[in-house]
Scaffold this motif. Structure first.
Motif, mmCIF file in Angstrom:
data_model
loop_
_atom_site.group_PDB
_atom_site.id
_atom_site.type_symbol
_atom_site.label_atom_id
_atom_site.label_comp_id
_atom_site.label_asym_id
_atom_site.label_seq_id
_atom_site.Cartn_x
_atom_site.Cartn_y
_atom_site.Cartn_z
ATOM 1 N N UNK A 113 10.428 7.595 0.843
ATOM 2 C CA UNK A 113 9.335 6.230 0.730
ATOM 3 C C UNK A 113 8.730 6.533 -0.064
ATOM 4 N N UNK A 114 7.904 5.002 -0.133
ATOM 5 C CA UNK A 114 6.269 5.309 0.007
ATOM 6 C C UNK A 114 5.635 5.641 0.958
ATOM 7 N N UNK A 115 4.579 6.301 0.927
ATOM 8 C CA UNK A 115 3.916 6.772 1.461
ATOM 9 C C UNK A 115 1.927 6.078 1.065
ATOM 10 N N UNK A 116 1.823 5.947 2.074
ATOM 11 C CA UNK A 116 0.349 4.158 2.463
ATOM 12 C C UNK A 116 -0.725 5.780 1.933
ATOM 13 N N UNK A 117 -1.578 5.972 1.440
ATOM 14 C CA UNK A 117 -2.681 6.699 0.844
ATOM 15 C C UNK A 117 -3.598 5.747 0.926
ATOM 16 N N UNK A 118 -5.095 6.492 1.338
ATOM 17 C CA UNK A 118 -6.573 5.314 1.069
ATOM 18 C C UNK A 118 -7.413 5.904 -0.066
ATOM 19 N N UNK A 119 -8.064 5.786 -1.179
ATOM 20 C CA UNK A 119 -9.064 5.966 -1.249
ATOM 21 C C UNK A 119 -10.132 6.124 -1.893
ATOM 22 N N UNK A 120 -11.442 5.744 -0.878
ATOM 23 C CA UNK A 120 -12.468 5.049 -1.422
ATOM 24 C C UNK A 120 -12.611 3.559 -0.724
#
Length: 186
Positions: A113-120
């Protein structure tokens, strides 16, 4: 009279230190790296990504970041940085750890399943899949007007990794691609 004597003493000291270093360097045994044996593929099309890789070359990375609205100073720093990517890969679970100007660590289920990530501050929903000789991450932007597609392809000998990043814009702008080359360091 003291100045010339002091100058000669300093020069003698520096030469002796340099000589000592040269002699110690010659005495040290050369580091012998064991041959890298890549784990066999579990199934056809599933490459083993385990290892550590250091960035050696960027191609159009500044343009790729500029198209995403990254400020000049940060783009410049990112283009000059040489981050290291660490991969721990077991079955369909892979952890990607990045150290450098931006640090992150994310564990994915390949094909999961999709995984939430954060870039800046930019939030993405990531999915990961196997491709020939590597993996492909599709990063769907939650709040931006573009998505990212990042492929990591391992060379046949396992000693280098090519990462191709593509920004796909939702408006009339053309897609933009950058290529980064990494060398194995473990």
């Amino acid at each position: 009279l003291l100045v010339p004597i002091y100058s000669i003493a300093v020069c003698f000291y520096l030469v002796s230190k340099l000589w000592t270093r040269m002699v110690e360097t010659k005495r040290r045994p050369k580091k012998v790296h064991p041959p890298i044996i890549l784990a066999p593929r579990q199934e056809e099309g599933k490459v083993n990504m385990n290892g550590s890789f250091k960035l050696t070359k960027n191609d159009n990375f500044d343009g790729f970041l500029a198209a995403q609205g990254i400020p000049w100073a940060l783009r410049r720093a990112a283009d000059q940085a040489r981050p290291t990517h660490f991969f721990r890969h077991e079955g369909d679970i892979i952890t990607i750890k990045i150290t450098g100007i931006i640090e992150s660590q994310t564990t994915y289920v390949i094909g999961g399943p999709p995984k939430e990530t954060c870039i800046r501050g930019r939030v993405f929903l990531d999915t990961l899949e196997y491709i020939d000789d590597g993996i492909c991450s599709r990063k769907k932007a939650v709040s931006e007007d573009y998505d990212l597609v990042v492929t990591r392809v391992l060379a046949e000998d396992g000693m280098s990794l090519t990462m191709t990043s593509k920004a796909v814009f939702h408006d009339e702008r053309d897609d933009i691609v950058c290529i980064q080359l990494f060398q194995r360091i473990d």
